[in-house]
Structures are given as structure tokens and as C-alpha cells.
Design an enzyme around this catalytic site. Sequence first.
Site, PDB file in Angstrom:
ATOM      1  N   ASN A   9     -16.514 -25.768   0.095  1.00  0.00           N
ATOM      2  CA  ASN A   9     -15.354 -25.638   0.981  1.00  0.00           C
ATOM      3  C   ASN A   9     -15.730 -26.316   2.294  1.00  0.00           C
ATOM      4  O   ASN A   9     -16.527 -25.785   3.058  1.00  0.00           O
ATOM      5  CB  ASN A   9     -15.039 -24.148   1.202  1.00  0.00           C
ATOM      6  N   LYS A  11     -13.888 -26.794   4.801  1.00  0.00           N
ATOM      7  CA  LYS A  11     -13.158 -26.246   5.965  1.00  0.00           C
ATOM      8  C   LYS A  11     -12.618 -27.408   6.802  1.00  0.00           C
ATOM      9  O   LYS A  11     -12.223 -28.429   6.232  1.00  0.00           O
ATOM     10  CB  LYS A  11     -14.058 -25.290   6.750  1.00  0.00           C
ATOM     11  N   HIS A  91      -8.339 -17.385   1.940  1.00  0.00           N
ATOM     12  CA  HIS A  91      -9.660 -17.372   2.589  1.00  0.00           C
ATOM     13  C   HIS A  91      -9.580 -16.474   3.826  1.00  0.00           C
ATOM     14  O   HIS A  91      -8.563 -16.454   4.525  1.00  0.00           O
ATOM     15  CB  HIS A  91     -10.080 -18.794   2.969  1.00  0.00           C
ATOM     16  N   GLU A  93     -10.718 -16.783   6.672  1.00  0.00           N
ATOM     17  CA  GLU A  93     -10.409 -17.496   7.928  1.00  0.00           C
ATOM     18  C   GLU A  93      -8.910 -17.701   8.071  1.00  0.00           C
ATOM     19  O   GLU A  93      -8.373 -17.628   9.181  1.00  0.00           O
ATOM     20  CB  GLU A  93     -11.179 -18.831   7.967  1.00  0.00           C
ATOM     21  N   GLU A 161     -16.089 -13.062  -1.056  1.00  0.00           N
ATOM     22  CA  GLU A 161     -16.680 -13.581   0.182  1.00  0.00           C
ATOM     23  C   GLU A 161     -16.702 -12.481   1.241  1.00  0.00           C
ATOM     24  O   GLU A 161     -15.710 -12.266   1.952  1.00  0.00           O
ATOM     25  CB  GLU A 161     -15.849 -14.758   0.705  1.00  0.00           C
ATOM     26  N   GLY A 167     -20.948 -17.945   7.258  1.00  0.00           N
ATOM     27  CA  GLY A 167     -21.439 -18.724   8.396  1.00  0.00           C
ATOM     28  C   GLY A 167     -22.448 -17.997   9.267  1.00  0.00           C
ATOM     29  O   GLY A 167     -22.748 -18.436  10.375  1.00  0.00           O
ATOM     30  N   SER A 207     -22.805 -17.785   3.147  1.00  0.00           N
ATOM     31  CA  SER A 207     -24.201 -18.185   3.415  1.00  0.00           C
ATOM     32  C   SER A 207     -24.997 -18.472   2.150  1.00  0.00           C
ATOM     33  O   SER A 207     -26.209 -18.232   2.110  1.00  0.00           O
ATOM     34  CB  SER A 207     -24.905 -17.138   4.287  1.00  0.00           C
TER      35      SER A 207
HETATM   36  P1  13P Z   1     -20.677 -20.519   4.498  1.00  0.00           P
HETATM   37  O1  13P Z   1     -21.314 -20.969   3.189  1.00  0.00           O
HETATM   38  O2  13P Z   1     -20.757 -21.558   5.561  1.00  0.00           O
HETATM   39  O3  13P Z   1     -21.151 -19.174   4.903  1.00  0.00           O
HETATM   40  O4  13P Z   1     -19.093 -20.380   4.186  1.00  0.00           O
HETATM   41  C1  13P Z   1     -18.688 -19.674   3.075  1.00  0.00           C
HETATM   42  C2  13P Z   1     -17.234 -19.842   2.910  1.00  0.00           C
HETATM   43  O5  13P Z   1     -16.450 -19.398   3.721  1.00  0.00           O
HETATM   44  C3  13P Z   1     -16.780 -20.592   1.729  1.00  0.00           C
HETATM   45  O6  13P Z   1     -15.398 -20.495   1.554  1.00  0.00           O
END
Ligand code: 13P
Length: 245
Positions: A9, A11, A91, A93, A161, A167, A207
Site C-alpha cells: 500500500n 498510500k 483503511h 487512515e 491492521e 507506521g 509495520s
Molecule cells: P506500515 O507497513 O507502514 O505500518 O503500514 C501498514 C498499512 O497501513 C498498510 O495498509
Amino acid sequence: MRRKLAAGNWKMNGVHANLDEVAAMNDAAASADCDVLLCVPATLINAIDDAAPNIIAGAQDCHQNTSGAHTGEISADQICDAGAEYVILGHSERRADNGETNKCVREKTNAAWAAGLKAIVCVGETLDQRKSSNTLDIIGGQMAASIPDMATGENLVVAYEPIWAIGTGLTPTTDEIGEVHDFIRIRLEKRFGEGVGRSVRIVYGGSMNPKNVAEISAVSNVDGGLVGGASLKATDFNTIIKALG
Ligand code: 13P
């Protein structure tokens, strides 16, 4: 037997200049015994096929409506037209930044399926919810309300997740991951029947990196990863692809 999924992803990262990274991931994808997917910004979906024919292209969101007066939005048909086969929906976010509710995620998933896309529906708890032992209740509620009735092993992937792991460099223990993935599997089997429930892939995100991928992917009912930061560079993502495939 579920085929593992190595999903990146990106982002809000990446421009065409970064496609050399994708080309470098293509070789690892060619020899991998898993599906390799990159969910990139909409501006790059079309370019994935050219840069990396062994990598499946995906998007990170779509609108719940098929067309109309929704300035700045993108429909499931449009991302499909650009070459996407998958779309990430719900997601954390987007749930946080855009106020997406379970109902909204469910509508978007229906729109994605109507367009012929495969949906990766995300669920996950906050740190407070984990500390107060509410993780499974939260995950169960999100699954019930976000995933529509017509799920199959082909059109649905569930991504677990934990929000506090995204992150941050933090991850749950393998026991904690196993507990949630087993719970998701049981819920899928109860709701959709054993056949469908067993065929839906459940991937872990938060992560995941070259160092922890082997340990996490060995956990029961972990069918791959949804990887953020470590999917941007071929050196990292290729190690993850190899560990999964
Ligand atoms: P990270 O791997 O950067 O923690 O992000 C995970 C994520 O949100 C994947 O959709």
C-alpha cells in the site's frame, strides 16, 4: 489451499519516477509462488502493467456511487478501467481522515464488486481498545457491518491492521496476531459457510518488514501481508515477497 498475498500500500507516495522500484520488484514477483499486488495512487495504476507485468495493480479507495457530481472522487469503474484488479477499502487512515463508517465501507465494497474488483476490507483496533480487551468485539463489529453478504474467496480479502501498529514499528505478538486471525476465520465461516469462509484470505498489516515477515506469515490463518512503508523500496519489498512466496 489459499495462495499467499504480498500486497503493498503506497498510500500518498510515488510518482512515475519511482517506477524503477516497481520494475525491480517485477523479477522477485516472477519467481514468487504468491500473488504480488501494489495498491498505488490512482495516477500510477495504469503504469504498473507496463513497468511490471508480474505485479497486479490495485487502488486504495473508490466511491460508493457509480458516477455523478462527486468532485475529486474516483469510481470503481474508473479504477478498473485504469487497470486495477483490487481495491483497499476501509483503511483506518480513511476511516480517521475521511470519517468513513462501516456502512460507507460496505457500500464501497458493493460498488467495487459490481465493477468486478476484488476488495481488501480493513479492520483493526486502537491501542485503547486493545488495552481494554475489546479487540475481538471491535473486529467482529467491523466485519459484520463493513463486509456485504455476497463475499466469496475470489472477491474478498480481509486485512487485519491494528491501528497502533501502522507506521509505528510496533507489532502485536504472534500469539495476538494468531488470536485475531483465527477469530476472523471463524466469523467468516459462520457467516458465509465453511467453503467460502475457508477460502477468503486474511492478511496482516502494520509495520510488517523484511525482519518480521517470516515470523508473522508462519502464524495460523495469516495468508500474507498488507505492507506500507516497506513496500516502497524494492530491497525491502522483494525480501517480503520471497518470504511469502
Ligand atoms: P506500515 O507497513 O507502514 O505500518 O503500514 C501498514 C498499512 O497501513 C498498510 O495498509
